[in-house]
Design an enzyme around this catalytic site. Structure first.
Site, mmCIF file in Angstrom:
data_model
loop_
_atom_site.group_PDB
_atom_site.id
_atom_site.type_symbol
_atom_site.label_atom_id
_atom_site.label_comp_id
_atom_site.label_asym_id
_atom_site.label_seq_id
_atom_site.Cartn_x
_atom_site.Cartn_y
_atom_site.Cartn_z
ATOM 1 N N HIS A 136 13.808 3.298 -0.492
ATOM 2 C CA HIS A 136 12.461 3.046 0.005
ATOM 3 C C HIS A 136 12.318 1.548 0.225
ATOM 4 O O HIS A 136 12.959 0.735 -0.438
ATOM 5 C CB HIS A 136 11.458 3.557 -1.034
ATOM 6 C CG HIS A 136 10.031 3.486 -0.637
ATOM 7 N ND1 HIS A 136 9.316 2.305 -0.643
ATOM 8 C CD2 HIS A 136 9.170 4.439 -0.229
ATOM 9 C CE1 HIS A 136 8.079 2.560 -0.256
ATOM 10 N NE2 HIS A 136 7.966 3.827 0.007
ATOM 11 N N ASP A 213 14.475 3.862 -9.202
ATOM 12 C CA ASP A 213 13.183 4.058 -8.535
ATOM 13 C C ASP A 213 12.827 5.529 -8.729
ATOM 14 O O ASP A 213 13.395 6.410 -8.080
ATOM 15 C CB ASP A 213 13.319 3.707 -7.050
ATOM 16 C CG ASP A 213 12.077 4.104 -6.255
ATOM 17 O OD1 ASP A 213 12.027 3.752 -5.051
ATOM 18 O OD2 ASP A 213 11.179 4.762 -6.802
ATOM 19 N N GLN A 216 9.552 9.342 -6.969
ATOM 20 C CA GLN A 216 9.578 10.735 -6.510
ATOM 21 C C GLN A 216 10.247 11.641 -7.535
ATOM 22 O O GLN A 216 10.612 12.775 -7.220
ATOM 23 C CB GLN A 216 10.325 10.822 -5.152
ATOM 24 C CG GLN A 216 10.200 12.157 -4.417
ATOM 25 C CD GLN A 216 8.778 12.541 -4.049
ATOM 26 O OE1 GLN A 216 7.983 11.693 -3.695
ATOM 27 N NE2 GLN A 216 8.435 13.812 -4.164
ATOM 28 N N LYS A 239 0.998 9.299 -7.317
ATOM 29 C CA LYS A 239 1.857 10.420 -6.897
ATOM 30 C C LYS A 239 1.947 11.495 -7.959
ATOM 31 O O LYS A 239 2.694 12.467 -7.789
ATOM 32 C CB LYS A 239 3.253 9.884 -6.548
ATOM 33 C CG LYS A 239 3.293 9.170 -5.206
ATOM 34 C CD LYS A 239 4.634 8.491 -4.909
ATOM 35 C CE LYS A 239 5.814 9.359 -4.869
ATOM 36 N NZ LYS A 239 6.444 9.445 -3.530
ATOM 37 N N CYS A 378 8.679 4.943 4.997
ATOM 38 C CA CYS A 378 9.130 3.671 4.384
ATOM 39 C C CYS A 378 10.637 3.679 4.121
ATOM 40 O O CYS A 378 11.105 3.123 3.123
ATOM 41 C CB CYS A 378 8.371 3.377 3.104
ATOM 42 S SG CYS A 378 6.614 3.174 3.341
HETATM 43 C C1 C6P Z 1 10.793 6.796 -3.661
HETATM 44 C C2 C6P Z 1 9.620 5.877 -3.534
HETATM 45 N N1 C6P Z 1 9.750 4.598 -3.977
HETATM 46 C C3 C6P Z 1 8.713 3.739 -3.893
HETATM 47 C C4 C6P Z 1 7.495 4.123 -3.351
HETATM 48 C C5 C6P Z 1 6.357 3.112 -3.310
HETATM 49 O O1 C6P Z 1 5.278 3.595 -4.076
HETATM 50 P P1 C6P Z 1 3.904 2.725 -4.036
HETATM 51 O O2 C6P Z 1 2.953 3.493 -4.940
HETATM 52 O O3 C6P Z 1 3.457 2.748 -2.593
HETATM 53 O O4 C6P Z 1 4.247 1.351 -4.531
HETATM 54 C C6 C6P Z 1 7.324 5.443 -2.887
HETATM 55 C C7 C6P Z 1 6.027 5.892 -2.240
HETATM 56 N N2 C6P Z 1 6.318 6.619 -1.045
HETATM 57 C C8 C6P Z 1 5.196 7.133 -0.291
HETATM 58 C C9 C6P Z 1 4.436 6.036 0.401
HETATM 59 S S1 C6P Z 1 5.490 5.146 1.519
HETATM 60 C C10 C6P Z 1 5.721 8.177 0.721
HETATM 61 O O5 C6P Z 1 4.941 8.604 1.579
HETATM 62 O O6 C6P Z 1 6.899 8.577 0.586
HETATM 63 C C11 C6P Z 1 8.401 6.327 -2.986
HETATM 64 O O7 C6P Z 1 8.287 7.604 -2.552
#
Ligand code: C6P
Length: 420
Positions: A136, A213, A216, A239, A378
């Site tokens: 990401h 990370d 997910q 999430k 992303c």
């Molecule tokens: C694997 C992974 N790693 C980092 C992030 C960032 O999370 P934030 O809360 O935005 O900081 C996400 C968030 N992905 C969302 C928003 S781009 C998606 O639509 O897939 C993610 O899925």
């Protein structure tokens, strides 16, 4: 057969009763709202159940106060609730106490905290950081820019044609100069579940560190930092049925003790003179300024809600829906699905329909009330590797049903035939 009573769960999420299709400037009130919402965009953000909303409202209504400072009753109540929320997170991910849990705004900030507070101090020319091609932007862009600032090389482990990590390539790229591996646990685009523990063994053999990370995976399956042998791990509250504005960084205590602060200000100090300052103990050293108090309390309530359902059962439910969606979309014809087979992935499916641009597809699906994501999720470099500019992605959670997958497939068929 679902692993828990989905209808009872859905009763905790009034938003799922929403009708859509009207004027977005008058949410929920427009007479044009006449289509049932089918919300399948949970990887972007999940919904917030009543018990979590109530916990946040209760804070604001009955013990709102600033934390760590006040002697008065309200401040003491708010401080206890906020500090104990760190203990709830620590227990949830198997950390050794609140000292290993830093509350951040989100996963992105957690990644930047380590990249700046550890990376800038530890990385230099000759060193390398190893990522995967499915990272990401929160990690990919962060480590890419830290590499430019420090002179460290950034390497990318390749992804195989069926969306898995090429572990032979991982062994080739992780070497004696690798200071950090930063890898997504479950890809938010491919659904691939990466072998974090195996990557940890590889980098630990070379005295390097690993950052998982888990944005997910923590919301969607049991995650234990010791099982992964992670040195750092991050995820976001929004999430996982929690509010936006809160996430958490896990770090091994000795690592966090060795790192200087990332942000300076109140809360994170112990003694300040005009010449010098000393720092608070963990985790407060890394939580400068007035924290996201309500959000931290909301995150703890979200964890309690999810644990009440059971993370194993949530994982099972998501896998059931992902496999069903994978099979039905495959049977539809003219659909290209990215990532491993339906029974070997997390709870999401990214795909394209021959001859239909992802944004057109998502627009038609929206007309049918189906909310999915279109774009690069992303992960632009990964989409370059896939040879597509964009994809659409359906992502599932504990309140979704097989009937909602059927609604997705029916709408995809309509869109395909419309553009055929
Ligand atoms: C694997 C992974 N790693 C980092 C992030 C960032 O999370 P934030 O809360 O935005 O900081 C996400 C968030 N992905 C969302 C928003 S781009 C998606 O639509 O897939 C993610 O899925």
């Amino acid at each position: 057969q679902y692993p828990f009573d989905v209808e009872a769960i859905r009763d905790d999420f009034p938003i799922l009763e929403r009708l859509v299709g009207g004027d977005p400037t008058s949410p929920g009130e427009d007479e044009g709202d006449d289509v049932d919402l089918v919300y399948l965009d949970n990887a972007a953000t999940s919904h917030t159940p009543d018990p979590v909303v109530d916990a946040i409202s209760d804070y604001y209504r009955s013990y709102n106060s600033n934390v760590h400072r006040g002697i008065h009753q309200l401040s003491q109540e708010a401080s206890v609730a906020y500090e104990e929320a760190h203990d709830v997170v620590a227990d949830f991910i198997g950390a050794n106490g609140r000292e290993e849990v830093i509350f951040t705004k989100n996963t992105t900030e957690a990644m930047n905290l380590v990249a700046y507070a550890w990376g800038l101090a530890e990385l230099g020319p000759g060193d390398n950081v190893v990522l995967t091609q499915m990272e990401h932007h929160a990690s990919l862009v962060t480590w890419q820019q830290i590499g430019k600032k420090t002179g460290a090389e950034v390497r990318f482990i390749e992804v195989t044609d069926d969306g898995r990590l090429d572990m032979a390539d991982a062994e080739a790229k992780i070497d004696g100069d690798t200071e950090m591996v930063s890898a997504v646990h479950v890809s938010n685009t491919l659904g691939t579940v990466n072998p974090i523990r195996e990557l940890a063994e590889l980098v630990h053999d070379h005295d390097g560190l690993i950052f998982a990370d888990a944005a997910q995976s923590v919301p969607n399956r049991p995650v234990d930092v010791a099982d992964l042998d992670a040195d750092f791990l991050a995820f976001s509250g929004h999430k996982m049925c929690g509010p936006t504005g809160i996430g958490a960084l896990y770090g091994r205590r000795e690592l966090l003790e060795s790192m200087g602060p990332y942000l300076y200000g109140g809360e994170m100090i112990r003694k300040v003179t005009f010449e010098e300052s000393t720092w608070e103990d963990l985790p407060w050293k890394f939580e400068a300024g007035t924290p996201s108090i309500a959000q931290g309390i909301g995150l703890a309530a979200a964890i309690e809600y999810l644990e009440d359902v059971g993370m194993e059962r949530i994982e099972e439910h998501e896998s059931l829906l992902a496999e069903y969606a994978y099979d039905r979309l495959t049977d539809l014809g003219g659909v290209e699905i990215y990532g491993p087979p339906g029974d070997e992935r997390g709870g999401l499916v990214a795909f394209n329909v021959d001859g239909v641009h992802a944004h057109d597809l998502s627009s038609v699906l929206n007309d049918y009330g189906v909310a999915i994501r279109a774009g690069d999720h992303c992960t632009q470099p990964l989409h370059d590797e896939l040879g597509v500019a964009a994809s659409v992605r359906a992502s599932f959670y504990l309140y979704n049903t097989v009937e909602e997958v059927d609604a997705l497939v029916d709408a995809v068929r309509e869109a395909r035939d419309l553009f055929a």
